[in-house]
Design a protein around this motif. Structure first.
Motif, PDB file in Angstrom:
ATOM      1  N   PRO A  42      26.932  35.774  10.365  1.00 48.90           N
ATOM      2  CA  PRO A  42      26.473  34.422  10.069  1.00 48.90           C
ATOM      3  C   PRO A  42      27.513  33.369  10.466  1.00 48.90           C
ATOM      4  O   PRO A  42      28.723  33.594  10.334  1.00 48.90           O
ATOM      5  CB  PRO A  42      26.273  34.437   8.554  1.00 48.90           C
ATOM      6  CG  PRO A  42      27.198  35.498   8.064  1.00 48.90           C
ATOM      7  CD  PRO A  42      27.360  36.496   9.161  1.00 48.90           C
ATOM      8  N   PHE A  43      27.019  32.237  10.938  1.00 44.95           N
ATOM      9  CA  PHE A  43      27.859  31.081  11.233  1.00 44.95           C
ATOM     10  C   PHE A  43      27.473  29.998  10.245  1.00 44.95           C
ATOM     11  O   PHE A  43      26.352  29.490  10.259  1.00 44.95           O
ATOM     12  CB  PHE A  43      27.634  30.607  12.669  1.00 44.95           C
ATOM     13  CG  PHE A  43      28.495  29.437  13.066  1.00 44.95           C
ATOM     14  CD1 PHE A  43      29.831  29.610  13.370  1.00 44.95           C
ATOM     15  CD2 PHE A  43      27.961  28.158  13.155  1.00 44.95           C
ATOM     16  CE1 PHE A  43      30.635  28.543  13.748  1.00 44.95           C
ATOM     17  CE2 PHE A  43      28.749  27.077  13.534  1.00 44.95           C
ATOM     18  CZ  PHE A  43      30.099  27.278  13.827  1.00 44.95           C
ATOM     19  N   PHE A  44      28.406  29.674   9.350  1.00 49.45           N
ATOM     20  CA  PHE A  44      28.159  28.673   8.327  1.00 49.45           C
ATOM     21  C   PHE A  44      28.616  27.312   8.859  1.00 49.45           C
ATOM     22  O   PHE A  44      29.810  27.012   8.894  1.00 49.45           O
ATOM     23  CB  PHE A  44      28.917  29.021   7.046  1.00 49.45           C
ATOM     24  CG  PHE A  44      28.544  30.360   6.462  1.00 49.45           C
ATOM     25  CD1 PHE A  44      27.265  30.593   5.979  1.00 49.45           C
ATOM     26  CD2 PHE A  44      29.469  31.394   6.392  1.00 49.45           C
ATOM     27  CE1 PHE A  44      26.911  31.825   5.431  1.00 49.45           C
ATOM     28  CE2 PHE A  44      29.133  32.618   5.845  1.00 49.45           C
ATOM     29  CZ  PHE A  44      27.852  32.840   5.368  1.00 49.45           C
ATOM     30  N   LEU A  45      27.666  26.522   9.287  1.00 55.57           N
ATOM     31  CA  LEU A  45      27.976  25.220   9.871  1.00 55.57           C
ATOM     32  C   LEU A  45      28.184  24.211   8.738  1.00 55.57           C
ATOM     33  O   LEU A  45      27.308  24.014   7.898  1.00 55.57           O
ATOM     34  CB  LEU A  45      26.843  24.788  10.801  1.00 55.57           C
ATOM     35  CG  LEU A  45      27.139  23.640  11.773  1.00 55.57           C
ATOM     36  CD1 LEU A  45      26.227  23.725  12.983  1.00 55.57           C
ATOM     37  CD2 LEU A  45      27.018  22.282  11.109  1.00 55.57           C
ATOM     38  N   HIS A  46      29.362  23.591   8.731  1.00 53.56           N
ATOM     39  CA  HIS A  46      29.765  22.685   7.652  1.00 53.56           C
ATOM     40  C   HIS A  46      29.951  21.263   8.148  1.00 53.56           C
ATOM     41  O   HIS A  46      30.300  21.026   9.309  1.00 53.56           O
ATOM     42  CB  HIS A  46      31.103  23.139   7.055  1.00 53.56           C
ATOM     43  CG  HIS A  46      31.007  24.217   6.039  1.00 53.56           C
ATOM     44  ND1 HIS A  46      31.070  23.976   4.683  1.00 53.56           N
ATOM     45  CD2 HIS A  46      30.877  25.554   6.169  1.00 53.56           C
ATOM     46  CE1 HIS A  46      30.980  25.119   4.031  1.00 53.56           C
ATOM     47  NE2 HIS A  46      30.852  26.093   4.915  1.00 53.56           N
ATOM     48  N   PHE A  47      29.807  20.331   7.212  1.00 50.59           N
ATOM     49  CA  PHE A  47      30.263  18.964   7.450  1.00 50.59           C
ATOM     50  C   PHE A  47      31.793  18.937   7.526  1.00 50.59           C
ATOM     51  O   PHE A  47      32.469  19.864   7.064  1.00 50.59           O
ATOM     52  CB  PHE A  47      29.823  18.053   6.304  1.00 50.59           C
ATOM     53  CG  PHE A  47      28.337  17.865   6.188  1.00 50.59           C
ATOM     54  CD1 PHE A  47      27.580  17.481   7.285  1.00 50.59           C
ATOM     55  CD2 PHE A  47      27.690  18.036   4.974  1.00 50.59           C
ATOM     56  CE1 PHE A  47      26.205  17.287   7.180  1.00 50.59           C
ATOM     57  CE2 PHE A  47      26.320  17.843   4.850  1.00 50.59           C
ATOM     58  CZ  PHE A  47      25.580  17.473   5.955  1.00 50.59           C
ATOM     59  N   ARG A  48      32.331  17.851   8.082  1.00 49.85           N
ATOM     60  CA  ARG A  48      33.789  17.660   8.038  1.00 49.85           C
ATOM     61  C   ARG A  48      34.211  17.499   6.581  1.00 49.85           C
ATOM     62  O   ARG A  48      33.440  17.015   5.736  1.00 49.85           O
ATOM     63  CB  ARG A  48      34.211  16.477   8.890  1.00 49.85           C
ATOM     64  CG  ARG A  48      33.514  15.166   8.597  1.00 49.85           C
ATOM     65  CD  ARG A  48      33.997  14.066   9.526  1.00 49.85           C
ATOM     66  NE  ARG A  48      33.120  12.905   9.504  1.00 49.85           N
ATOM     67  CZ  ARG A  48      33.162  11.933   8.596  1.00 49.85           C
ATOM     68  NH1 ARG A  48      34.053  11.991   7.618  1.00 49.85           N
ATOM     69  NH2 ARG A  48      32.328  10.914   8.671  1.00 49.85           N
ATOM     70  N   PRO A  49      35.441  17.898   6.234  1.00 45.96           N
ATOM     71  CA  PRO A  49      35.837  17.935   4.816  1.00 45.96           C
ATOM     72  C   PRO A  49      35.699  16.614   4.074  1.00 45.96           C
ATOM     73  O   PRO A  49      35.359  16.602   2.882  1.00 45.96           O
ATOM     74  CB  PRO A  49      37.302  18.379   4.877  1.00 45.96           C
ATOM     75  CG  PRO A  49      37.406  19.174   6.139  1.00 45.96           C
ATOM     76  CD  PRO A  49      36.477  18.488   7.106  1.00 45.96           C
ATOM     77  N   ASP A  50      35.960  15.471   4.742  1.00 50.26           N
ATOM     78  CA  ASP A  50      35.922  14.188   4.041  1.00 50.26           C
ATOM     79  C   ASP A  50      34.563  13.498   4.145  1.00 50.26           C
ATOM     80  O   ASP A  50      34.418  12.341   3.726  1.00 50.26           O
ATOM     81  CB  ASP A  50      37.025  13.257   4.541  1.00 50.26           C
ATOM     82  CG  ASP A  50      37.000  13.039   6.053  1.00 50.26           C
ATOM     83  OD1 ASP A  50      36.131  13.631   6.720  1.00 50.26           O
ATOM     84  OD2 ASP A  50      37.863  12.297   6.558  1.00 50.26           O
ATOM     85  N   TYR A  51      33.558  14.184   4.680  1.00 48.27           N
ATOM     86  CA  TYR A  51      32.224  13.585   4.742  1.00 48.27           C
ATOM     87  C   TYR A  51      31.667  13.458   3.330  1.00 48.27           C
ATOM     88  O   TYR A  51      31.670  14.411   2.547  1.00 48.27           O
ATOM     89  CB  TYR A  51      31.279  14.433   5.598  1.00 48.27           C
ATOM     90  CG  TYR A  51      29.876  13.866   5.655  1.00 48.27           C
ATOM     91  CD1 TYR A  51      29.627  12.663   6.306  1.00 48.27           C
ATOM     92  CD2 TYR A  51      28.821  14.517   5.036  1.00 48.27           C
ATOM     93  CE1 TYR A  51      28.343  12.124   6.349  1.00 48.27           C
ATOM     94  CE2 TYR A  51      27.531  13.998   5.077  1.00 48.27           C
ATOM     95  CZ  TYR A  51      27.308  12.797   5.735  1.00 48.27           C
ATOM     96  OH  TYR A  51      26.044  12.264   5.774  1.00 48.27           O
ATOM     97  N   LEU A  52      31.197  12.269   2.982  1.00 48.40           N
ATOM     98  CA  LEU A  52      30.655  12.013   1.657  1.00 48.40           C
ATOM     99  C   LEU A  52      29.174  12.369   1.643  1.00 48.40           C
ATOM    100  O   LEU A  52      28.356  11.739   2.332  1.00 48.40           O
ATOM    101  CB  LEU A  52      30.856  10.547   1.283  1.00 48.40           C
ATOM    102  CG  LEU A  52      30.654  10.195  -0.191  1.00 48.40           C
ATOM    103  CD1 LEU A  52      31.723  10.882  -1.048  1.00 48.40           C
ATOM    104  CD2 LEU A  52      30.706   8.685  -0.389  1.00 48.40           C
ATOM    105  N   ILE A  53      28.848  13.402   0.885  1.00 53.06           N
ATOM    106  CA  ILE A  53      27.451  13.823   0.761  1.00 53.06           C
ATOM    107  C   ILE A  53      26.773  12.901  -0.250  1.00 53.06           C
ATOM    108  O   ILE A  53      27.014  12.986  -1.455  1.00 53.06           O
ATOM    109  CB  ILE A  53      27.348  15.291   0.320  1.00 53.06           C
ATOM    110  CG1 ILE A  53      28.128  16.203   1.268  1.00 53.06           C
ATOM    111  CG2 ILE A  53      25.881  15.728   0.259  1.00 53.06           C
ATOM    112  CD1 ILE A  53      28.225  17.639   0.788  1.00 53.06           C
TER     113      ILE A  53
END
Length: 322
Positions: free
Chosen positions: A276-287
Motif C-alpha cells: 500500500p501507498f499511503f498518500l498524505h497531505f504535507r505535515p503543516d496542511y490544516l485539515i
C-alpha cells in the motif's frame, strides 16, 4: 460555488466500482463521477490501467520478498522503537487495530519521501533506512514510490472534480506530503486464534493505493453491516479514502472500515504480500472542513481544524505505534 451536497447523487453502483484510469484522459469529468460515486458509497474503488509499469511492480515485489526473507535478527537491526514505525522495519506483534486487543499477523517496512537535510519538514519526516544486504532495494523502492505518487496525483484531480473544486485543488496540500510506501508480509496462518492478518481499521491518510490485493483477504464493512470482499485483478489497484479526506469532506467521501481476513483452509499455507501507498497531505496542511461540504442538513462534524501532522500523531497513538 454551489454545495456538492445540493447536486444530484449518482445511483449507487451494484458493487465497488472498477474504473480504468485510461478513461481519465478521454473524459475527465465522467471518470471523476464514477470514481467519486464509488468512494461516496463504499469508500473504495478498483483502478485498472493505472500507469505503474508491470516491470517496475515486479522489481519492487521481488525486492520486498528478498527483504522479508532476511533473518529475523537482521531485520530487527532496522527497527527503530518509538518512531511510530515511520521508517524501516516493524516486527510481528506490534501493530494493533484501534480498540482491538489481538495484534495483527504481519510485519512491514516503511519507505518515505527523500528530503534534503535542511528541508523544512526534516524535523517531522524521518530519513529513510535502507537494508545494506540488498543492493537493488533502494532504487526499486524510490522508483515505485515516484510512480505511486504520479498515479495518486491523477486520482486526486478526479476527486477534486467530483467535489466541484478546481482540478488542481490538491496539488499544494500534498506537495512534499508525508506519504509512506508500506511493504507488507503476512506469513502462512499456522493455527486458529483471535488474531487475523489485519484487524478492522480505517486508514489515517488522504487516499491509499494498494497493490497485491489480488490474493484474497481484503474485505470492507458495508454500511448495512455486511463484509464485502474486494479482489482486484492482477496488477490492478484497490484505492480507498482515508480519514483525512473524510474529515476534509465532512463525510461526503467515506473512510471505510476494512480488514485482511485469514485465508480459507486451502490457502492457509500461502504467504500474502502487498504494497500500500499511503498518500498524505504535507505535515503543516490544516485539515479544515470544505465549506461546500457543509449545509443545514450536513453540519460540520469536526469544526476544529487540525494539522495533518498532529492528526497523524494522534492516530498512531491509537493503534499503538507510538
Amino acid at each position: 460555488m454551489d454545495s456538492v451536497l445540493d447536486k444530484p447523487v449518482a445511483a449507487a453502483p451494484a458493487a465497488v466500482a472498477s474504473v480504468s484510469l485510461a478513461d481519465f484522459e478521454r473524459d475527465r469529468d465522467g471518470f471523476a463521477q464514477k470514481l467519486g460515486a464509488s468512494f461516496a458509497r463504499y469508500g473504495f474503488a478498483v483502478v485498472a490501467d493505472h500507469g505503474i509499469p508491470a516491470d517496475l511492480i515486479a522489481r519492487a515485489e521481488a525486492a520486498a520478498k528478498a527483504l522479508f526473507a532476511l533473518p529475523e535478527a537482521t531485520k530487527r537491526d532496522y527497527h527503530v522503537a518509538g518512531t511510530g514505525g515511520a521508517r524501516g522495519y516493524t516486527p510481528f506483534g506490534i501493530e494493533t487495530a484501534k480498540d482491538a486487543t489481538a495484534v495483527d499477523l504481519k510485519e512491514f517496512w516503511h519507505v518515505g519521501r527523500e528530503l534534503p537535510a535542511e528541508h523544512r519538514y526534516a524535523d517531522v519526516m524521518a530519513a529513510n533506512i535502507w537494508p545494506q544486504q540488498l543492493v537493488d532495494f533502494r532504487d526499486a523502492m524510490l522508483d515505485i514510490y515516484a510512480a505511486f505518487e504520479a498515479t495518486g496525483a491523477r486520482l486526486l484531480e478526479a476527486i477534486a472534480r467530483y467535489l466541484g473544486l478546481a482540478p488542481d485543488f490538491f496539488v499544494d496540500p500534498v506537495a512534499d506530503g508525508n506519504s509512506v510506501l508500506r511493504l507488507l508480509h503476512y506469513p502462512p496462518v499456522t493455527h486458529d486464534g483471535p488474531s487475523i492478518r489485519a484487524g478492522a481499521h480505517e486508514d489515517i491518510n488522504t487516499i491509499t493505493l494498494l497493490l497485491g490485493a489480488e490474493e484474497a483477504g481484503l474485505e470492507i464493512l458495508d454500511r448495512d453491516g455486511q463484509w464485502l470482499s474486494v479482489t482486484p485483478g492482477e496488477g490492478e489497484l484497490a484505492v480507498n479514502v482515508g480519514d483525512m479526506l473524510q474529515r476534509l469532506t465532512n463525510g461526503r467521501l467515506r473512510s471505510t472500515t476494512h480488514r485482511v481476513a485469514n485465508p480459507a483452509s486451502a490457502r492457509r499455507g500461502v504467504a500474502r504480500y502487498s504494497m500500500p501507498f499511503f498518500l498524505h497531505f504535507r505535515p503543516d496542511y490544516l485539515i479544515e472542513t470544505l465549506p461546500s461540504c457543509i449545509d443545514a442538513a450536513h453540519p460540520d462534524r469536526t469544526p476544529e481544524p487540525i494539522t495533518a501532522h498532529d492528526y497523524l500523531m494522534q492516530r498512531l497513538r491509537e493503534i499503538r505505534l507510538l
